[in-house]
Design an enzyme around this catalytic site. Sequence first.
Site, PDB file in Angstrom:
ATOM      1  N   LYS A 119       0.821  -1.183  -0.085  1.00 51.35           N
ATOM      2  CA  LYS A 119       0.050  -0.066  -0.241  1.00 51.35           C
ATOM      3  C   LYS A 119       0.888   1.320   0.134  1.00 51.35           C
ATOM      4  O   LYS A 119       0.462   2.199  -0.729  1.00 51.35           O
ATOM      5  CB  LYS A 119      -0.881  -0.083   1.100  1.00 51.35           C
ATOM      6  CG  LYS A 119      -2.037  -0.982   1.269  1.00 51.35           C
ATOM      7  CD  LYS A 119      -3.179  -0.300   1.973  1.00 51.35           C
ATOM      8  CE  LYS A 119      -4.404  -1.439   1.764  1.00 51.35           C
ATOM      9  NZ  LYS A 119      -5.387  -1.148   2.682  1.00 51.35           N
ATOM     10  N   LYS A 214      -5.145  -8.008  -6.675  1.00 53.10           N
ATOM     11  CA  LYS A 214      -6.385  -8.294  -6.047  1.00 53.10           C
ATOM     12  C   LYS A 214      -7.182  -7.005  -6.184  1.00 53.10           C
ATOM     13  O   LYS A 214      -7.139  -5.943  -6.652  1.00 53.10           O
ATOM     14  CB  LYS A 214      -5.816  -7.898  -4.360  1.00 53.10           C
ATOM     15  CG  LYS A 214      -6.835  -8.340  -3.454  1.00 53.10           C
ATOM     16  CD  LYS A 214      -6.518  -7.856  -2.295  1.00 53.10           C
ATOM     17  CE  LYS A 214      -6.357  -6.374  -1.937  1.00 53.10           C
ATOM     18  NZ  LYS A 214      -7.207  -5.657  -0.867  1.00 53.10           N
ATOM     19  N   LYS A 217     -11.116  -1.683  -3.138  1.00 53.55           N
ATOM     20  CA  LYS A 217     -11.992  -0.653  -3.173  1.00 53.55           C
ATOM     21  C   LYS A 217     -11.039   0.652  -3.440  1.00 53.55           C
ATOM     22  O   LYS A 217     -11.681   1.658  -3.613  1.00 53.55           O
ATOM     23  CB  LYS A 217     -12.934  -0.842  -1.993  1.00 53.55           C
ATOM     24  CG  LYS A 217     -12.474  -0.529  -0.645  1.00 53.55           C
ATOM     25  CD  LYS A 217     -13.399  -0.388   0.263  1.00 53.55           C
ATOM     26  CE  LYS A 217     -13.267  -1.597   1.659  1.00 53.55           C
ATOM     27  NZ  LYS A 217     -12.170  -1.425   2.371  1.00 53.55           N
TER      28      LYS A 217
END
Length: 351
Positions: A119, A214, A217
């Site tokens: 991330k 993946k 959202k």
Amino acid sequence: MDKPTILTGIRANNDLQLGNYFGAILPMIDMAKHHSDQYQINLFVPDLHSFTTPTDLSILQKAVTSNLRVYVAAGLTIDNANVHIYRQSYVPAHSELTWILSCFTGFGEMSRMTQFKDKSTKIKEDRISVGLFSYPILMAADILLYGASYVPVGDDQTQHLEFARDIATRFNTMATKYGYQEPFIIPEPVKKQHGFFGKDQGLRIMDLVDPTKKMSKSDELGKGVIFLSDAPEIAKKKVMSATTDDKATVAYNPAEQPGISNLLEILSLFRQQPILDVAAEFAGMTSYGEFKSIVADEVEKFLVELQANINKVDDDAIQKKLEYSEALVNEQANHTLHKIQRVVGLRPAGK
Ligand code: TYM
């Protein structure tokens, strides 16, 4: 906690997507429907996790409400006294336990979390928050305060679940050294958790455009993401334009045919049939268009129904349930927190 607990949370930072639904929401709803006589079921909104990554704070309240509506519209039985919904920030013990656990967590331990590495490289702002680095500790507190035995999560959260087990074990050892009983219930090992939820491994729904990553959202473009708020016909189009391969035969082979395998996985989850059965049904089909339209129809049907249910959700019933659950879980969480405060010497022994 009179009963063992099954617990999970879904961050409220954006619209939920299909991976959240299959990885976390659906298993909880199944558990609430079929096992709430034996387990306490906690499906909460981890709102303190919302801003670990840059987020539009003005939509946070809406996102929290929207998560709760989805839980209920998807079938969470909130009229059941063993099923609980709550907002993490309404239970202050989460924050306090997090601080205590942080002081017993190694910097190296957090540095090994692959999701942070993943991330943090995607964040364009020059500041990557310490919150993003250390949020697995908050997540461990979320789990350990209620002594949760089972925690349905997608594959990306497995390492964090392992960490919750590690820190709980460390505390239990430390507690016995100081003459206390073991304060934490250790969540079940991850493999046992998969078995409990009827899986042989952690679930990872892939992005439709890039099936090697993946579905997420927080994906900026969202072209390969089925959001639960997508207009059904838009979602259908997303499935129809999913990336496939040039083999022209439907087969379950995630390494060589990740796009088609992902669609097979999605279909098997909608139908609640084992992946290998679904793969066998379509084995050798040569028209990807035909196969995709079968999956697209399932997605459309699901979204039409879910969104109709969302429109019917009774917000007052949610509010009442929140008040009831938050009063109860505050008591449960404080009970665990007090045990830990004694172990670390913040409260007198035996009080
Ligand atoms: P979050 O909000 O990123 O994701 C919520 C849940 O959805 C799962 N998930 C997926 N599963 C399969 N395929 C995908 N593509 C996919 N994308 C997301 C995630 O694995 C997760 O289970 N830290 C957590 C929220 C949390 C939590 C907790 C979970 C906070 N405290 C305590 C369990 C227990 C998170 O960021 O999830």
